[in-house]
Motif scaffolding. Structure first.
Motif, mmCIF file in Angstrom:
data_model
loop_
_atom_site.group_PDB
_atom_site.id
_atom_site.type_symbol
_atom_site.label_atom_id
_atom_site.label_comp_id
_atom_site.label_asym_id
_atom_site.label_seq_id
_atom_site.Cartn_x
_atom_site.Cartn_y
_atom_site.Cartn_z
ATOM 1 N N LEU A 26 9.618 23.765 22.992
ATOM 2 C CA LEU A 26 10.004 23.878 21.587
ATOM 3 C C LEU A 26 8.932 24.710 20.908
ATOM 4 C CD1 LEU A 26 11.766 23.120 19.155
ATOM 5 C CD2 LEU A 26 10.432 21.007 18.951
ATOM 6 N N ASN A 27 9.274 25.964 20.640
ATOM 7 C CA ASN A 27 8.291 26.926 20.142
ATOM 8 C C ASN A 27 8.359 26.994 18.618
ATOM 9 O OD1 ASN A 27 6.600 29.048 19.614
ATOM 10 N ND2 ASN A 27 7.423 30.386 21.200
ATOM 11 N N LEU A 28 7.622 26.117 17.963
ATOM 12 C CA LEU A 28 7.634 26.088 16.507
ATOM 13 C C LEU A 28 6.938 27.306 15.910
ATOM 14 C CD1 LEU A 28 6.873 22.293 15.896
ATOM 15 C CD2 LEU A 28 9.089 23.440 16.051
ATOM 16 N N ALA A 29 6.014 27.911 16.663
ATOM 17 C CA ALA A 29 5.365 29.137 16.186
ATOM 18 C C ALA A 29 6.392 30.255 16.050
ATOM 19 C CB ALA A 29 4.246 29.545 17.148
ATOM 20 N N ALA A 30 7.309 30.352 17.032
ATOM 21 C CA ALA A 30 8.353 31.378 16.967
ATOM 22 C C ALA A 30 9.332 31.088 15.840
ATOM 23 C CB ALA A 30 9.090 31.459 18.301
ATOM 24 N N VAL A 31 9.696 29.807 15.653
ATOM 25 C CA VAL A 31 10.595 29.439 14.557
ATOM 26 C C VAL A 31 9.973 29.818 13.215
ATOM 27 C CG1 VAL A 31 11.787 27.539 13.410
ATOM 28 C CG2 VAL A 31 11.639 27.571 15.901
ATOM 29 N N ALA A 32 8.676 29.581 13.078
ATOM 30 C CA ALA A 32 7.980 29.922 11.837
ATOM 31 C C ALA A 32 8.039 31.420 11.577
ATOM 32 C CB ALA A 32 6.532 29.446 11.904
ATOM 33 N N SER A 33 7.828 32.206 12.622
ATOM 34 C CA SER A 33 7.841 33.656 12.475
ATOM 35 C C SER A 33 9.223 34.175 12.110
ATOM 36 C CB SER A 33 7.367 34.303 13.788
ATOM 37 O OG SER A 33 7.485 35.699 13.734
ATOM 38 N N GLN A 34 10.256 33.573 12.713
ATOM 39 C CA GLN A 34 11.618 34.069 12.520
ATOM 40 C C GLN A 34 12.250 33.606 11.215
ATOM 41 O OE1 GLN A 34 13.408 32.519 16.085
ATOM 42 N NE2 GLN A 34 12.158 33.824 17.421
ATOM 43 N N ASN A 35 11.725 32.534 10.613
ATOM 44 C CA ASN A 35 12.384 31.946 9.446
ATOM 45 C C ASN A 35 11.493 31.886 8.207
ATOM 46 O OD1 ASN A 35 15.136 30.711 10.536
ATOM 47 N ND2 ASN A 35 13.566 30.349 12.091
ATOM 48 N N GLU A 42 11.766 26.061 4.571
ATOM 49 C CA GLU A 42 10.666 25.632 3.708
ATOM 50 C C GLU A 42 10.863 24.195 3.209
ATOM 51 O OE1 GLU A 42 8.033 27.355 3.359
ATOM 52 O OE2 GLU A 42 8.681 29.324 4.086
ATOM 53 N N SER A 43 12.107 23.786 2.973
ATOM 54 C CA SER A 43 12.359 22.478 2.360
ATOM 55 C C SER A 43 12.463 21.350 3.383
ATOM 56 C CB SER A 43 13.646 22.528 1.533
ATOM 57 O OG SER A 43 14.774 22.793 2.371
ATOM 58 N N ARG A 145 17.313 9.026 14.490
ATOM 59 C CA ARG A 145 16.046 8.478 13.996
ATOM 60 C C ARG A 145 15.818 8.796 12.516
ATOM 61 N NH1 ARG A 145 16.664 6.283 18.196
ATOM 62 N NH2 ARG A 145 15.187 6.059 19.915
ATOM 63 N N ASP A 146 16.842 9.376 11.873
ATOM 64 C CA ASP A 146 16.824 9.642 10.424
ATOM 65 C C ASP A 146 15.775 10.661 10.001
ATOM 66 O OD1 ASP A 146 18.955 7.891 9.846
ATOM 67 O OD2 ASP A 146 17.585 6.177 9.834
ATOM 68 N N PHE A 147 15.456 11.616 10.869
ATOM 69 C CA PHE A 147 14.571 12.715 10.484
ATOM 70 C C PHE A 147 15.413 13.829 9.877
ATOM 71 C CE2 PHE A 147 12.020 10.676 13.846
ATOM 72 C CZ PHE A 147 10.835 10.509 13.155
ATOM 73 N N LYS A 148 15.031 14.302 8.714
ATOM 74 C CA LYS A 148 15.733 15.375 8.023
ATOM 75 C C LYS A 148 15.025 16.690 8.337
ATOM 76 C CE LYS A 148 18.040 12.026 6.133
ATOM 77 N NZ LYS A 148 19.351 11.639 6.708
ATOM 78 N N ILE A 149 15.639 17.491 9.187
ATOM 79 C CA ILE A 149 14.991 18.700 9.703
ATOM 80 C C ILE A 149 15.976 19.864 9.611
ATOM 81 C CG2 ILE A 149 13.992 19.777 11.763
ATOM 82 C CD1 ILE A 149 13.085 16.969 12.621
ATOM 83 N N ALA A 150 15.480 21.027 9.217
ATOM 84 C CA ALA A 150 16.328 22.212 9.048
ATOM 85 C C ALA A 150 17.021 22.595 10.356
ATOM 86 C CB ALA A 150 15.479 23.379 8.535
ATOM 87 N N ASN A 151 18.239 23.122 10.232
ATOM 88 C CA ASN A 151 19.033 23.478 11.413
ATOM 89 C C ASN A 151 18.420 24.608 12.233
ATOM 90 O OD1 ASN A 151 21.128 21.587 11.093
ATOM 91 N ND2 ASN A 151 22.152 22.896 9.574
ATOM 92 N N CYS A 152 17.558 25.421 11.609
ATOM 93 C CA CYS A 152 16.995 26.567 12.329
ATOM 94 C C CYS A 152 16.124 26.136 13.509
ATOM 95 C CB CYS A 152 16.191 27.454 11.387
ATOM 96 S SG CYS A 152 14.794 26.647 10.571
ATOM 97 N N TYR A 153 15.694 24.870 13.536
ATOM 98 C CA TYR A 153 14.873 24.388 14.647
ATOM 99 C C TYR A 153 15.711 24.066 15.883
ATOM 100 C CZ TYR A 153 10.993 23.838 11.352
ATOM 101 O OH TYR A 153 10.002 24.056 10.432
ATOM 102 N N PHE A 154 17.017 23.995 15.735
ATOM 103 C CA PHE A 154 17.892 23.610 16.843
ATOM 104 C C PHE A 154 18.772 24.804 17.179
ATOM 105 C CE2 PHE A 154 17.224 19.952 13.973
ATOM 106 C CZ PHE A 154 16.367 19.227 14.791
ATOM 107 N N ALA A 155 18.283 25.633 18.071
ATOM 108 C CA ALA A 155 18.889 26.940 18.313
ATOM 109 C C ALA A 155 20.109 26.855 19.219
ATOM 110 C CB ALA A 155 17.854 27.891 18.923
ATOM 111 N N ILE A 156 21.139 26.125 18.772
ATOM 112 C CA ILE A 156 22.410 26.126 19.476
ATOM 113 C C ILE A 156 23.389 26.896 18.597
ATOM 114 C CG2 ILE A 156 23.047 23.860 18.539
ATOM 115 C CD1 ILE A 156 24.660 23.447 21.156
ATOM 116 N N SER A 157 23.993 27.922 19.157
ATOM 117 C CA SER A 157 24.840 28.806 18.367
ATOM 118 C C SER A 157 26.158 28.114 18.017
ATOM 119 C CB SER A 157 25.128 30.098 19.131
ATOM 120 O OG SER A 157 25.950 29.818 20.259
#
Length: 400
Positions: A26-35, A42-43, A145-157
């Motif tokens: 799970l490459n969060l550095a790449a997600v940060a760069s792309q988004n 951001e939210s 687990r009730d975590f609210k996370i942006a969809n961009c972290y889950f790269a399924i088309s």
């Protein structure tokens, strides 16, 4: 610590700089760069701590010399690497394993902030519960687990999700007759679509009550069983898509050409490790198929013989089976995705000998060949699979 040096760990971390997430990474550095600048990103960040939100999370197969840092023996652990500079992973970073002795104290030092610390710790523990980091399962698990996370972290088309839904619809159509009375109260297709949507939603829903009653499960057993069932369906779908990719990897390994200096002792080692990798790939896929057959048999008892107890018993055991299934599927999925990243289609299949050796060694260790080497006879393909006749020896001939 991940230092900048001429070794495989450095090259692996540096190589992640241009790649997205996989079943093992799970490459969060790449997600940060792309988004960057995206309002949803951001939210609803993955981690609240800025340092963690640029981390690289890896499902790491523990080596013998790493077991001592855990109180209990483990096969797979979740490794967190926080880069010194997220825009240049080649500079290395600092790392820890979730669950190692004193890991929360280490995390406290690396986060750089006390804000929302409990939430980030709980999220890391939730990641550690999963056998792999497949985006679909990751999204579903964190929803539960009730975590609210942006969809961009889950790269399924959207296209993959639609194909997954069609696959699940085909799998469970017979179940609708049992749990929802076929076409009663609506068309069969409408009932199938409704059940698929409910299963894939990741939410508790009273409309699943007929299914719960059919299976005779209560509370947490029902919720855990349904999640693991989705996992089995997902991995069955993944395997159907993955086999053509693995066959291409095996074929390309037989065609790859070594460039640059040749050390004939290393050349022989590459042939040996390559042959072992090939057998280990086939062995792991056999075991994945064997696990999926357990599911198919139990589901057949439910839908064809009208025996819900067999499927109920499967669901009660499925959370434990799901972990092993996910580990094995993740192993071979990583090989397919990494190989295509390193050797894109249409590019020359050329590589220096030491890099090929490193790649095969990484595959060999990741597949757990030493634990699982006692597969069927060499060269025997999984039942029903049409591999090239000489595929069992293909990797061994790769660099001749």
């Amino acid at each position: 610590m991940v230092a900048r040096a001429q070794d495989r760990s450095y090259r692996s971390l540096s190589g992640l700089e241009r790649t997205a997430s996989t079943s093992r990474v799970l490459n969060l550095a790449a997600v940060a760069s792309q988004n960057a600048g995206d309002p949803e990103y951001e939210s609803a960040p993955f981690f609240k701590a800025t340092s963690l939100n640029g981390a690289v999370i890896i499902k790491h197969r523990l080596r013998a010399d790493e077991q001592y840092i855990f109180d209990q023996s483990k096969r797979i652990s979740t490794k967190v690497i926080i880069p010194f500079e997220r825009t240049d992973l080649g500079l290395g970073g600092r790392s820890l394993f979730v669950g190692q002795r004193g890991w929360q104290d280490l995390l406290y030092q690396l986060r750089g902030s006390q804000e929302d610390e409990a939430r980030d710790i709980a999220l890391l523990e939730a990641l550690d519960e999963l056998p792999s980091l497949d985006p679909f399962l990751l999204r579903e698990h964190l929803k539960r687990r009730d975590f609210k996370i942006a969809n961009c972290y889950f790269a399924i088309s959207a296209a993959d999700l639609e194909r997954m839904q069609r696959f699940v619809s085909g799998e469970i159509s017979k179940l609708v007759d049992l749990a929802y009375g076929g076409g009663k109260g609506g068309s069969p297709n409408a009932n199938i679509s409704k059940l698929v949507s409910l299963l894939l939603s990741g939410q508790d829903d009273a409309r699943l009550e007929p299914l719960r009653l059919t299976l005779g499960l209560e509370g947490e057993n029902f919720r855990e069983g349904i999640f693991s069932w989705k996992g089995f369906l997902y991995y069955k779908w993944v395997l159907n898509s993955l086999w053509p990719e693995l066959r291409q990897v095996i074929a390309e390994l037989s065609e790859i050409k070594v460039v640059g200096p040749r050390d004939y002792e290393m050349l022989n080692q590459v042939k040996d490790v390559g042959a072992r990798v090939n057998q280990a790939i086939l062995g792991q896929v056999r075991k994945v198929r064997a696990s999926l057959q357990v599911y198919d048999d139990a589901f057949g008892e439910l839908t064809q013989a009208g025996n819900p107890m067999a499927f109920r018993n499967f669901l009660l055991k499925s959370p434990e089976m799901f972990i092993t299934l996910g580990e094995r599927t993740g192993m071979v999925s990583h090989i397919a995705s990494f190989w295509r990243y390193r050797f894109p289609k249409g590019r020359p299949l050329r590589v220096e000998l030491d890099e090929l050796f490193d790649i095969l060694q990484d595959f060999h260790q990741g597949l757990g060949e030493d634990d699982d080497h006692k597969a069927k006879t060499p060269g025997e393909a999984p039942e029903g699979e049409l591999l090239d006749p000489a595929s069992s020896e293909a990797i061994g001939r790769a660099v001749v």
